[in-house]
Scaffold this motif. Structure first.
Motif, PDB file in Angstrom:
ATOM      1  N   LEU A  39      93.427  20.760  24.259  1.00  0.00           N
ATOM      2  CA  LEU A  39      93.832  22.120  23.918  1.00  0.00           C
ATOM      3  C   LEU A  39      95.140  22.443  24.624  1.00  0.00           C
ATOM      4  O   LEU A  39      95.291  22.230  25.823  1.00  0.00           O
ATOM      5  N   MET A  69      94.029  20.750  19.598  1.00  0.00           N
ATOM      6  CA  MET A  69      93.986  22.137  19.139  1.00  0.00           C
ATOM      7  C   MET A  69      95.155  22.892  19.774  1.00  0.00           C
ATOM      8  O   MET A  69      95.334  22.865  20.998  1.00  0.00           O
ATOM      9  N   ARG A  71      96.605  26.595  20.351  1.00  0.00           N
ATOM     10  CA  ARG A  71      96.273  28.026  20.295  1.00  0.00           C
ATOM     11  C   ARG A  71      97.580  28.808  20.403  1.00  0.00           C
ATOM     12  O   ARG A  71      98.284  28.737  21.411  1.00  0.00           O
ATOM     13  N   TYR A  99      95.392  27.481  15.805  1.00  0.00           N
ATOM     14  CA  TYR A  99      94.690  28.762  15.711  1.00  0.00           C
ATOM     15  C   TYR A  99      95.652  29.881  16.073  1.00  0.00           C
ATOM     16  O   TYR A  99      96.269  29.866  17.132  1.00  0.00           O
ATOM     17  N   ARG A 231      87.017  26.214  17.167  1.00  0.00           N
ATOM     18  CA  ARG A 231      86.963  25.046  18.055  1.00  0.00           C
ATOM     19  C   ARG A 231      85.669  24.270  17.842  1.00  0.00           C
ATOM     20  O   ARG A 231      85.667  23.035  17.829  1.00  0.00           O
ATOM     21  N   SER A 242      81.897  20.236  21.983  1.00  0.00           N
ATOM     22  CA  SER A 242      82.962  21.236  22.085  1.00  0.00           C
ATOM     23  C   SER A 242      83.276  21.632  23.519  1.00  0.00           C
ATOM     24  O   SER A 242      84.319  22.227  23.796  1.00  0.00           O
ATOM     25  N   TYR A 245      86.743  19.212  26.596  1.00  0.00           N
ATOM     26  CA  TYR A 245      88.124  19.354  26.156  1.00  0.00           C
ATOM     27  C   TYR A 245      89.068  19.423  27.361  1.00  0.00           C
ATOM     28  O   TYR A 245      88.715  19.898  28.432  1.00  0.00           O
TER      29      TYR A 245
END
Length: 274
Positions: A39, A69, A71, A99, A231, A242, A245
């Protein structure tokens, strides 16, 4: 006295460098033993692309990290870093999801267009598809206070935005072409990455902003959801817990670097929600 001051400054700088090196070594020495997600946050005005690009490279090198991911909470920023991140995502060998959390406008939108999947909050502000180039004409002020700037240049258009004599019709045409060409790159990237007909993109690529819900209707995002749900969905698709990370946030040094970059940016082409 001066010698003591320089020695003190040297010791402080030495300790700071050693601390940074130790932090980097510690970070790199952490071994990932289970399948994980990475992330990274894209926040604030975009002045550089290194944080995202380097994180993506780290993800692609590590077989235990299954995807990245991003953000996003950014109004956009400079053109070149936005395009650099977009290119990196297009060439990624592992899934990259983005996201939009609160604000994902202009360059922040461009940067993440090539993500495998894009989620957003319903009330997120996004869009602002356009280019801005601004400067200040101080010619009248210079005349009033009796200042004159002397410039030696190799061509008459060399200081288009730095001249106290104003822009002029020819100069404006040159800059209009520059802005329009950069805007076309943005529009083309949306059409290609989001599979939206070019003519349709042109109907809303005029600088307007819209909510995450409207962005879904236009095809700019894939779903309206919470970050936690998004996520979890990525983790499920990649077969990852999940809770496993790796997160990389901007350090205090990165924030200082951004401030310095902003201070020296001067007149720049920007994909920016202003």
């Amino acid at each position: 006295m001066i010698g003591k001051l320089f020695r003190s400054l040297f010791y402080i700088a030495f300790i700071a460098v050693c601390t940074i090196v130790v932090m980097k070594v510690t970070e790199q020495s952490q071994m990932i033993t289970e399948p994980s997600l990475a992330l990274v946050e894209l926040t604030g005005v975009i002045y550089e692309s290194n944080t995202i690009v380097e994180m993506l490279r780290d993800v692609e090198r590590d077989p235990m990290v299954k995807g990245l991911m991003i953000r996003v909470n950014s109004p956009g920023g400079m053109v070149a870093p936005s395009q650099e991140m977009y290119a990196a995502l297009r060439n990624a060998s592992k899934p990259v999801w983005a996201y939009y959390d609160g604000l994902a406008a202009s360059g922040a939108l461009y940067s993440t267009l090539a993500a495998s999947r894009i989620g957003t909050q319903g009330g997120t502000i996004t869009g602002s598809i356009g280019v801005i180039l601004s400067s200040v004409n101080a010619s009248e002020l210079f005349r009033k206070i009796g200042l004159e700037r002397i410039t030696v240049k190799s061509g008459r258009f060399k200081d288009l935005l730095g001249s106290e004599n104003g822009l002029g019709e020819e100069g404006r045409l040159i800059l209009d072409q520059l802005v329009n060409d950069t805007h076309q790159e943005f529009v083309q990237a949306i059409s290609v990455s989001r599979n939206i007909p070019l003519e349709k993109v042109k109907t809303f690529a005029d600088g307007r902003v819209f909510t995450g819900r409207h962005a879904l209707e236009l095809g700019l995002v894939d779903e309206v959801t919470s970050f936690a749900e998004f996520r979890q969905k990525m983790a499920d698709e990649l077969g990852v817990n999940s809770e496993n990370y790796l997160e990389r946030k901007k350090s205090d040094w990165d924030w200082v670097s951004d401030l310095l970059s902003g201070a020296k940016a001067g007149t720049q082409l920007m994909y920016l929600f202003d």
